[in-house]
Design a protein around this motif. Structure first.
Motif, PDB file in Angstrom:
ATOM      1  N   PRO A   1      -2.787 -14.577 -16.939  1.00 47.64           N
ATOM      2  CA  PRO A   1      -2.696 -13.243 -17.532  1.00 47.64           C
ATOM      3  C   PRO A   1      -3.842 -12.362 -17.033  1.00 47.64           C
ATOM      4  CG  PRO A   1      -3.668 -14.759 -19.083  1.00 47.64           C
ATOM      5  CD  PRO A   1      -3.356 -15.566 -17.856  1.00 47.64           C
ATOM      6  N   GLY A   2      -3.711 -11.067 -17.298  1.00 47.41           N
ATOM      7  CA  GLY A   2      -4.770 -10.132 -16.927  1.00 47.41           C
ATOM      8  C   GLY A   2      -4.258  -9.005 -16.050  1.00 47.41           C
ATOM      9  N   GLU A   3      -4.881  -7.848 -16.182  1.00 45.97           N
ATOM     10  CA  GLU A   3      -4.408  -6.645 -15.485  1.00 45.97           C
ATOM     11  C   GLU A   3      -4.437  -6.783 -13.967  1.00 45.97           C
ATOM     12  OE1 GLU A   3      -6.039  -2.939 -16.932  1.00 45.97           O
ATOM     13  OE2 GLU A   3      -6.518  -3.874 -18.853  1.00 45.97           O
ATOM     14  N   ASP A   4      -5.360  -7.551 -13.439  1.00 47.20           N
ATOM     15  CA  ASP A   4      -5.519  -7.640 -11.988  1.00 47.20           C
ATOM     16  C   ASP A   4      -4.762  -8.820 -11.375  1.00 47.20           C
ATOM     17  OD1 ASP A   4      -7.302  -5.453 -12.002  1.00 47.20           O
ATOM     18  OD2 ASP A   4      -8.991  -6.768 -12.460  1.00 47.20           O
TER      19      ASP A   4
ATOM     20  N   LEU B   1      -1.704  -9.735 -10.258  1.00 49.71           N
ATOM     21  CA  LEU B   1      -0.844  -9.714  -9.085  1.00 49.71           C
ATOM     22  C   LEU B   1      -1.606  -9.322  -7.821  1.00 49.71           C
ATOM     23  CD1 LEU B   1       2.463  -8.252 -10.572  1.00 49.71           C
ATOM     24  CD2 LEU B   1       2.022 -10.598  -9.855  1.00 49.71           C
ATOM     25  N   SER B   2      -2.449  -8.302  -7.913  1.00 52.62           N
ATOM     26  CA  SER B   2      -3.228  -7.921  -6.726  1.00 52.62           C
ATOM     27  C   SER B   2      -4.214  -9.015  -6.358  1.00 52.62           C
ATOM     28  CB  SER B   2      -3.961  -6.597  -6.977  1.00 52.62           C
ATOM     29  OG  SER B   2      -4.830  -6.694  -8.091  1.00 52.62           O
ATOM     30  N   TRP B   3      -4.749  -9.715  -7.369  1.00 54.33           N
ATOM     31  CA  TRP B   3      -5.698 -10.804  -7.111  1.00 54.33           C
ATOM     32  C   TRP B   3      -4.999 -11.976  -6.423  1.00 54.33           C
ATOM     33  CZ3 TRP B   3      -6.199 -15.473 -10.363  1.00 54.33           C
ATOM     34  CH2 TRP B   3      -7.297 -16.263 -10.012  1.00 54.33           C
ATOM     35  N   LEU B   4      -3.849 -12.408  -6.946  1.00 51.38           N
ATOM     36  CA  LEU B   4      -3.115 -13.495  -6.317  1.00 51.38           C
ATOM     37  C   LEU B   4      -2.648 -13.109  -4.917  1.00 51.38           C
ATOM     38  CD1 LEU B   4      -1.049 -14.741  -9.386  1.00 51.38           C
ATOM     39  CD2 LEU B   4      -2.844 -16.019  -8.195  1.00 51.38           C
ATOM     40  N   ASP B   5      -2.288 -11.860  -4.736  1.00 45.05           N
ATOM     41  CA  ASP B   5      -1.925 -11.354  -3.417  1.00 45.05           C
ATOM     42  C   ASP B   5      -3.080 -11.540  -2.429  1.00 45.05           C
ATOM     43  OD1 ASP B   5       0.057  -8.913  -2.080  1.00 45.05           O
ATOM     44  OD2 ASP B   5      -1.998  -9.069  -1.332  1.00 45.05           O
ATOM     45  N   SER B   6      -4.297 -11.256  -2.881  1.00 49.23           N
ATOM     46  CA  SER B   6      -5.454 -11.270  -1.979  1.00 49.23           C
ATOM     47  C   SER B   6      -5.897 -12.667  -1.578  1.00 49.23           C
ATOM     48  CB  SER B   6      -6.623 -10.530  -2.632  1.00 49.23           C
ATOM     49  OG  SER B   6      -7.169 -11.285  -3.718  1.00 49.23           O
ATOM     50  N   ILE B   7      -5.534 -13.689  -2.364  1.00 47.90           N
ATOM     51  CA  ILE B   7      -6.027 -15.041  -2.079  1.00 47.90           C
ATOM     52  C   ILE B   7      -4.920 -15.984  -1.623  1.00 47.90           C
ATOM     53  CG2 ILE B   7      -7.979 -14.824  -3.658  1.00 47.90           C
ATOM     54  CD1 ILE B   7      -6.415 -16.456  -5.719  1.00 47.90           C
ATOM     55  N   SER B   8      -3.732 -15.465  -1.423  1.00 42.76           N
ATOM     56  CA  SER B   8      -2.604 -16.322  -1.048  1.00 42.76           C
ATOM     57  C   SER B   8      -1.845 -15.727   0.119  1.00 42.76           C
ATOM     58  CB  SER B   8      -1.661 -16.518  -2.240  1.00 42.76           C
ATOM     59  OG  SER B   8      -0.838 -15.380  -2.430  1.00 42.76           O
ATOM     60  N   THR B   9      -0.827 -16.470   0.561  1.00 46.75           N
ATOM     61  CA  THR B   9      -0.024 -16.052   1.707  1.00 46.75           C
ATOM     62  C   THR B   9       1.056 -15.043   1.357  1.00 46.75           C
ATOM     63  OG1 THR B   9       1.495 -17.892   1.310  1.00 46.75           O
ATOM     64  CG2 THR B   9      -0.334 -18.288   2.855  1.00 46.75           C
ATOM     65  N   GLN B  10       1.286 -14.803   0.066  1.00 48.11           N
ATOM     66  CA  GLN B  10       2.437 -14.016  -0.351  1.00 48.11           C
ATOM     67  C   GLN B  10       2.033 -12.610  -0.791  1.00 48.11           C
ATOM     68  OE1 GLN B  10       5.479 -13.092   0.050  1.00 48.11           O
ATOM     69  NE2 GLN B  10       6.235 -15.144  -0.489  1.00 48.11           N
ATOM     70  N   ALA B  11       2.922 -11.648  -0.550  1.00 45.37           N
ATOM     71  CA  ALA B  11       2.736 -10.279  -1.024  1.00 45.37           C
ATOM     72  C   ALA B  11       3.262 -10.191  -2.453  1.00 45.37           C
ATOM     73  CB  ALA B  11       3.483  -9.293  -0.121  1.00 45.37           C
ATOM     74  N   LEU B  12       2.348  -9.983  -3.404  1.00 41.61           N
ATOM     75  CA  LEU B  12       2.716 -10.055  -4.815  1.00 41.61           C
ATOM     76  C   LEU B  12       2.388  -8.793  -5.604  1.00 41.61           C
ATOM     77  CD1 LEU B  12       1.427 -13.679  -5.459  1.00 41.61           C
ATOM     78  CD2 LEU B  12       3.816 -12.976  -5.241  1.00 41.61           C
ATOM     79  N   LYS B  13       1.794  -7.808  -4.974  1.00 38.13           N
ATOM     80  CA  LYS B  13       1.332  -6.641  -5.714  1.00 38.13           C
ATOM     81  C   LYS B  13       2.450  -5.940  -6.471  1.00 38.13           C
ATOM     82  CE  LYS B  13      -2.540  -5.522  -2.627  1.00 38.13           C
ATOM     83  NZ  LYS B  13      -3.089  -4.533  -1.673  1.00 38.13           N
TER      84      LYS B  13
ATOM     85  N   GLU C   1       3.338  -9.372 -18.134  1.00 40.20           N
ATOM     86  CA  GLU C   1       2.039  -9.555 -18.765  1.00 40.20           C
ATOM     87  C   GLU C   1       1.266 -10.742 -18.184  1.00 40.20           C
ATOM     88  OE1 GLU C   1       2.499  -9.898 -22.977  1.00 40.20           O
ATOM     89  OE2 GLU C   1       3.401  -7.890 -23.192  1.00 40.20           O
ATOM     90  N   THR C   2       2.002 -11.747 -17.741  1.00 37.64           N
ATOM     91  CA  THR C   2       1.400 -12.975 -17.222  1.00 37.64           C
ATOM     92  C   THR C   2       2.156 -13.415 -15.981  1.00 37.64           C
ATOM     93  OG1 THR C   2       0.756 -13.691 -19.445  1.00 37.64           O
ATOM     94  CG2 THR C   2       0.882 -15.399 -17.754  1.00 37.64           C
ATOM     95  N   THR C   3       1.417 -13.929 -15.005  1.00 39.25           N
ATOM     96  CA  THR C   3       2.037 -14.576 -13.858  1.00 39.25           C
ATOM     97  C   THR C   3       2.024 -16.075 -14.110  1.00 39.25           C
ATOM     98  OG1 THR C   3       1.276 -12.837 -12.342  1.00 39.25           O
ATOM     99  CG2 THR C   3       1.974 -14.915 -11.362  1.00 39.25           C
TER     100      THR C   3
ATOM    101  N   LEU D   1     -12.976  -9.881 -11.757  1.00 40.47           N
ATOM    102  CA  LEU D   1     -11.624  -9.361 -11.952  1.00 40.47           C
ATOM    103  C   LEU D   1     -11.076  -9.718 -13.332  1.00 40.47           C
ATOM    104  CD1 LEU D   1     -10.168 -10.153  -8.428  1.00 40.47           C
ATOM    105  CD2 LEU D   1     -10.937  -7.945  -9.301  1.00 40.47           C
ATOM    106  N   ARG D   2     -10.136  -8.925 -13.789  1.00 42.98           N
ATOM    107  CA  ARG D   2      -9.553  -9.096 -15.125  1.00 42.98           C
ATOM    108  C   ARG D   2      -8.377 -10.075 -15.042  1.00 42.98           C
ATOM    109  NH1 ARG D   2      -8.663  -2.784 -15.840  1.00 42.98           N
ATOM    110  NH2 ARG D   2      -8.165  -3.187 -13.637  1.00 42.98           N
ATOM    111  N   VAL D   3      -8.729 -11.347 -14.932  1.00 42.89           N
ATOM    112  CA  VAL D   3      -7.758 -12.441 -14.900  1.00 42.89           C
ATOM    113  C   VAL D   3      -8.350 -13.630 -15.646  1.00 42.89           C
ATOM    114  CG1 VAL D   3      -6.583 -11.779 -12.761  1.00 42.89           C
ATOM    115  CG2 VAL D   3      -8.638 -13.192 -12.654  1.00 42.89           C
ATOM    116  N   THR D   4      -7.498 -14.367 -16.345  1.00 42.82           N
ATOM    117  CA  THR D   4      -7.970 -15.539 -17.109  1.00 42.82           C
ATOM    118  C   THR D   4      -7.004 -16.707 -16.904  1.00 42.82           C
ATOM    119  OG1 THR D   4      -6.848 -14.651 -19.073  1.00 42.82           O
ATOM    120  CG2 THR D   4      -9.214 -14.185 -18.854  1.00 42.82           C
TER     121      THR D   4
END
Length: 366
Positions: free
Chosen positions: A50-53, A55-67, A97-99, A122-125
């Motif tokens: 969960p957390g506001e950031d 999708l952009s955070w997971l996008d930045s650290i992985s191979t997939q475009a998730l934003k 709300e949550t990935t 970043l705002r992720v938990t």
């Protein structure tokens, strides 16, 4: 805590409590494939981000475009090391709300550790949500028997798009006649209370259940790679044709991207995934990890193996790029070699992007 699937008649569980089968793995393949059964996936776990950031955070650290991943849309990601080797893999679903990340059990703790280390400000938990949610596999008709969890109003149903090629992805195996067409696997997240109710219904004969042996046989027949089976310390996504669904070639920078781009645009992966048709005349099924030989030379290793209801004994193997798949092969077993035929999945000239068709048809992610 996982529900006790041993209550189902004829259930056979492994040491980790994973339901392997309920007495007839071949029949279970048929009913699972036809959407008439569910399969408990205690070999899979759930991480919540969960957390506001998120999708952009997971996008930045992985191979997939998730934003721009929409609520309810299914995706898939890999996490690579700096040299481009696969470290983690996850099925991805967001509910607004949550990935939710669905991962192989042995990768859950290492992936969570990595995510916690990469949070910065970043705002992720991230957390392990496996005590809250169970993973149930199925095909479309059986979905009607499952009440998916929906904590934010979006049913948590992950649909495996394999082998279709996503936006930014590319396929190396020939798309025409790909055996994965029609694979149609789903993973449904249910509450632990719902899982317990499913156990009671299955024990009473109200719903049909299949074991993971059936699910694995269907996966192998579809040429679908899996972290728990096909990955070793040298694996890069190209070797497994995983650029189809898990890699976006046109997104921003991430760890390992240089290797992904270089191999795809300028070179060839050093190894490649092949399908293996095994001789079943002696009823000897090699174990995963067994050496694959062409002539006297060891060319790779068997990564997955199953007894398929239609195709007999089959497997997947990772072999050297230069291995001659047209030559009869053997697979080692303690009782001697088993004859095998290797079927090309990733061709030896995979890479060299100018010769690879790009198909984009699944989503609007950029």
């Amino acid at each position: 805590m996982s529900a006790d699937w041993s209550q189902v008649p004829a259930a056979v569980l492994d040491e980790a409590g994973v339901l392997e089968h309920v007495g007839s793995p071949l029949r279970e393949q048929r009913i699972l494939r036809d959407g008439l059964a569910i399969v408990p996936r205690a070999d899979r776990r759930v991480l919540a981000v969960p957390g506001e950031d998120r999708l952009s955070w997971l996008d930045s650290i992985s191979t997939q475009a998730l934003k721009t991943l929409a609520p309810g849309e299914s995706s898939e990601l890999l996490v690579l090391d700096p040299q481009g080797h696969v470290e983690h893999a996850a099925s991805v679903l967001d509910d607004g709300e949550t990935t939710w990340l669905i991962v192989d059990a042995a990768d859950a703790e290492p992936l969570l550790t990595f995510l916690l280390r990469m949070r910065f400000r970043l705002r992720v938990t991230p957390r392990d949500a496996s005590d809250e949610l169970a993973v149930i596999g199925c095909r479309a008709p059986a979905l009607a028997h499952l009440e998916a969890a929906s904590p934010a109003g979006v049913p948590l149903v992950w649909r495996d798009l394999w082998p279709e090629i996503g936006i930014g992805g590319v396929g190396y195996a020939a798309d025409e006649d790909h055996p994965g067409h029609g694979y149609g696997a789903m993973e449904v997240l249910v509450t632990r209370e719902t899982e317990a109710a499913l156990v009671r219904a299955a024990a009473a004969g109200e719903i049909a259940v299949a074991g993971v042996l059936a699910a694995e046989a269907l996966r192998i027949a579809a040429w679908r790679p899996r972290w728990a089976a096909e990955i070793d310390e040298r694996t890069i996504p190209h070797e497994l044709d995983w650029l189809r669904t898990a890699v976006h070639l046109d997104k921003g920078c991430y760890r390992g991207q240089e290797t992904v781009a270089k191999v795809h645009n300028l070179g060839h992966p050093p190894r490649r995934l092949v399908s293996v048709q095994l001789d079943g005349s002696d009823a000897v099924l090699p174990a995963a990890g067994a050496e694959v030989r062409v002539g006297d030379a060891v060319v790779g290793r068997l990564t997955s193996v199953a007894q398929h209801v239609d195709d007999g004994p089959i497997g997947l193997a990772v072999v050297s790029r230069r291995a001659d798949v047209a030559t009869p092969a053997t697979v080692d077993t303690p009782d001697g070699p088993v004859a095998a035929a290797l079927i090309e999945i990733v061709p030896p000239d995979a890479g060299a992007a100018a010769s690879v068709p790009r198909l984009t048809r699944l989503s609007r992610r950029t």
